[in-house]
Design a protein around this motif. Structure first.
Motif, PDB file in Angstrom:
ATOM      1  N   MET A   1       0.825  -1.194   0.000  1.00 26.13           N
ATOM      2  CA  MET A   1       0.000   0.000   0.000  1.00 26.13           C
ATOM      3  C   MET A   1       0.872   1.263   0.000  1.00 26.13           C
ATOM      4  N   LYS A   2       2.045   1.177   0.611  1.00 25.37           N
ATOM      5  CA  LYS A   2       2.929   2.341   0.656  1.00 25.37           C
ATOM      6  C   LYS A   2       3.326   2.772  -0.758  1.00 25.37           C
ATOM      7  N   LEU A   3       3.479   1.812  -1.665  1.00 23.54           N
ATOM      8  CA  LEU A   3       3.822   2.138  -3.051  1.00 23.54           C
ATOM      9  C   LEU A   3       2.750   3.000  -3.712  1.00 23.54           C
ATOM     10  N   LEU A   4       1.511   2.810  -3.316  1.00 24.71           N
ATOM     11  CA  LEU A   4       0.405   3.523  -3.939  1.00 24.71           C
ATOM     12  C   LEU A   4       0.123   4.873  -3.288  1.00 24.71           C
ATOM     13  N   ALA A   5       0.915   5.253  -2.302  1.00 23.11           N
ATOM     14  CA  ALA A   5       0.743   6.545  -1.644  1.00 23.11           C
ATOM     15  C   ALA A   5       1.264   7.691  -2.513  1.00 23.11           C
ATOM     16  N   ASP A   6       2.021   7.366  -3.541  1.00 22.93           N
ATOM     17  CA  ASP A   6       2.564   8.367  -4.453  1.00 22.93           C
ATOM     18  C   ASP A   6       1.584   8.590  -5.606  1.00 22.93           C
ATOM     19  N   GLN A   7       1.264   9.842  -5.900  1.00 20.70           N
ATOM     20  CA  GLN A   7       0.274  10.158  -6.928  1.00 20.70           C
ATOM     21  C   GLN A   7       0.687   9.656  -8.310  1.00 20.70           C
ATOM     22  N   THR A   8       1.948   9.770  -8.646  1.00 17.45           N
ATOM     23  CA  THR A   8       2.415   9.309  -9.958  1.00 17.45           C
ATOM     24  C   THR A   8       2.241   7.799 -10.090  1.00 17.45           C
ATOM     25  N   ARG A   9       2.641   7.055  -9.067  1.00 19.24           N
ATOM     26  CA  ARG A   9       2.494   5.597  -9.127  1.00 19.24           C
ATOM     27  C   ARG A   9       1.027   5.192  -9.154  1.00 19.24           C
ATOM     28  N   LEU A  10       0.192   5.894  -8.425  1.00 24.64           N
ATOM     29  CA  LEU A  10      -1.235   5.586  -8.437  1.00 24.64           C
ATOM     30  C   LEU A  10      -1.829   5.866  -9.819  1.00 24.64           C
ATOM     31  N   THR A  11      -1.375   6.927 -10.464  1.00 23.63           N
ATOM     32  CA  THR A  11      -1.828   7.232 -11.826  1.00 23.63           C
ATOM     33  C   THR A  11      -1.359   6.164 -12.801  1.00 23.63           C
ATOM     34  N   ILE A  12      -0.135   5.697 -12.650  1.00 22.59           N
ATOM     35  CA  ILE A  12       0.380   4.621 -13.512  1.00 22.59           C
ATOM     36  C   ILE A  12      -0.468   3.361 -13.328  1.00 22.59           C
ATOM     37  N   ILE A  13      -0.806   3.028 -12.097  1.00 24.03           N
ATOM     38  CA  ILE A  13      -1.658   1.866 -11.836  1.00 24.03           C
ATOM     39  C   ILE A  13      -3.018   2.052 -12.508  1.00 24.03           C
ATOM     40  N   ALA A  14      -3.584   3.256 -12.423  1.00 23.42           N
ATOM     41  CA  ALA A  14      -4.878   3.525 -13.059  1.00 23.42           C
ATOM     42  C   ALA A  14      -4.783   3.359 -14.575  1.00 23.42           C
TER      43      ALA A  14
ATOM     44  N   LEU B   1       7.276  -0.193  -8.645  1.00 21.72           N
ATOM     45  CA  LEU B   1       6.050  -0.987  -8.730  1.00 21.72           C
ATOM     46  C   LEU B   1       6.359  -2.441  -9.076  1.00 21.72           C
ATOM     47  N   LYS B   2       7.360  -2.648  -9.931  1.00 16.77           N
ATOM     48  CA  LYS B   2       7.752  -4.015 -10.295  1.00 16.77           C
ATOM     49  C   LYS B   2       8.395  -4.721  -9.106  1.00 16.77           C
ATOM     50  N   THR B   3       9.265  -4.032  -8.399  1.00 15.44           N
ATOM     51  CA  THR B   3       9.903  -4.606  -7.211  1.00 15.44           C
ATOM     52  C   THR B   3       8.852  -4.966  -6.159  1.00 15.44           C
ATOM     53  N   GLY B   4       7.819  -4.157  -6.057  1.00 13.43           N
ATOM     54  CA  GLY B   4       6.741  -4.418  -5.117  1.00 13.43           C
ATOM     55  C   GLY B   4       5.757  -5.472  -5.598  1.00 13.43           C
ATOM     56  N   GLY B   5       5.959  -5.961  -6.809  1.00 15.39           N
ATOM     57  CA  GLY B   5       5.115  -7.026  -7.340  1.00 15.39           C
ATOM     58  C   GLY B   5       3.770  -6.568  -7.874  1.00 15.39           C
ATOM     59  N   LEU B   6       3.618  -5.261  -8.122  1.00 18.06           N
ATOM     60  CA  LEU B   6       2.335  -4.750  -8.610  1.00 18.06           C
ATOM     61  C   LEU B   6       2.253  -4.685 -10.128  1.00 18.06           C
ATOM     62  N   VAL B   7       3.400  -4.670 -10.793  1.00 12.93           N
ATOM     63  CA  VAL B   7       3.402  -4.681 -12.253  1.00 12.93           C
ATOM     64  C   VAL B   7       4.375  -5.747 -12.746  1.00 12.93           C
ATOM     65  N   LYS B   8       4.139  -6.184 -13.961  1.00 20.33           N
ATOM     66  CA  LYS B   8       5.045  -7.133 -14.615  1.00 20.33           C
ATOM     67  C   LYS B   8       5.406  -6.548 -15.966  1.00 20.33           C
ATOM     68  N   GLU B   9       6.515  -7.010 -16.505  1.00 19.68           N
ATOM     69  CA  GLU B   9       6.951  -6.509 -17.807  1.00 19.68           C
ATOM     70  C   GLU B   9       7.073  -7.643 -18.801  1.00 19.68           C
TER      71      GLU B   9
ATOM     72  N   VAL C   1      -1.773  -8.058 -10.303  1.00 14.43           N
ATOM     73  CA  VAL C   1      -2.485  -8.035  -9.023  1.00 14.43           C
ATOM     74  C   VAL C   1      -3.458  -9.205  -8.858  1.00 14.43           C
ATOM     75  N   ALA C   2      -3.388 -10.178  -9.734  1.00 10.50           N
ATOM     76  CA  ALA C   2      -4.307 -11.315  -9.642  1.00 10.50           C
ATOM     77  C   ALA C   2      -4.165 -12.038  -8.307  1.00 10.50           C
ATOM     78  N   ASP C   3      -2.970 -12.060  -7.759  1.00  8.62           N
ATOM     79  CA  ASP C   3      -2.733 -12.740  -6.488  1.00  8.62           C
ATOM     80  C   ASP C   3      -2.827 -11.792  -5.282  1.00  8.62           C
ATOM     81  N   LYS C   4      -3.385 -10.601  -5.529  1.00  6.68           N
ATOM     82  CA  LYS C   4      -3.511  -9.597  -4.470  1.00  6.68           C
ATOM     83  C   LYS C   4      -4.961  -9.114  -4.370  1.00  6.68           C
ATOM     84  N   PRO C   5      -5.873  -9.972  -3.912  1.00  2.42           N
ATOM     85  CA  PRO C   5      -7.295  -9.597  -3.874  1.00  2.42           C
ATOM     86  C   PRO C   5      -7.585  -8.405  -2.970  1.00  2.42           C
ATOM     87  N   TYR C   6      -6.709  -8.129  -2.043  1.00  7.62           N
ATOM     88  CA  TYR C   6      -6.908  -6.986  -1.152  1.00  7.62           C
ATOM     89  C   TYR C   6      -6.819  -5.646  -1.884  1.00  7.62           C
ATOM     90  N   LEU C   7      -6.318  -5.650  -3.124  1.00  2.86           N
ATOM     91  CA  LEU C   7      -6.241  -4.418  -3.914  1.00  2.86           C
ATOM     92  C   LEU C   7      -7.469  -4.197  -4.789  1.00  2.86           C
TER      93      LEU C   7
END
Length: 94
Positions: A1-14, A44-52, A65-71
């Motif tokens: 969740m700490k990774l998503l506290a940054d507006q830029t990273r949250l926008t990238i996730i969106a 985000l990749k190190t945190g396991g939220l994105v893949k390349e 995020v398939a293995d992260k239902p809490y998101l």
């Protein structure tokens, strides 16, 4: 969740919630520099939220995020980025 506290990273996730994208597309949409976007994607990749995935000379990023239902509830609350994606150059990253 700490990774998503940054507006830029949250926008990238969106953005990645809508479709997989290359760095160049994300740079254009965020109107920032390639090193800035790459650093956020690395975190985000190190945190396991994105893949390349490599396709030809380009690396594409997608949500992992398939293995992260809490998101799921967080992802549902993110605004749609479809309008922004419509502004992309369709020939970018090809």
């Amino acid at each position: 969740m700490k990774l998503l506290a940054d507006q830029t990273r949250l926008t990238i996730i969106a953005l990645l919630k809508e479709k997989e994208m290359c760095v160049r597309d994300i740079v254009d949409l965020l109107e920032t520099t390639q090193p800035n976007v790459s650093q956020h994607l690395r975190k985000l990749k190190t945190g396991g939220l994105v893949k390349e995935t490599r396709k030809s000379q380009w690396i594409y990023y997608a949500l992992n995020v398939a293995d992260k239902p809490y998101l799921n509830s967080l992802l549902e609350e993110l605004p749609s980025m479809k309008d922004k994606l419509g502004k992309l150059n369709p020939d970018c990253c090809k």
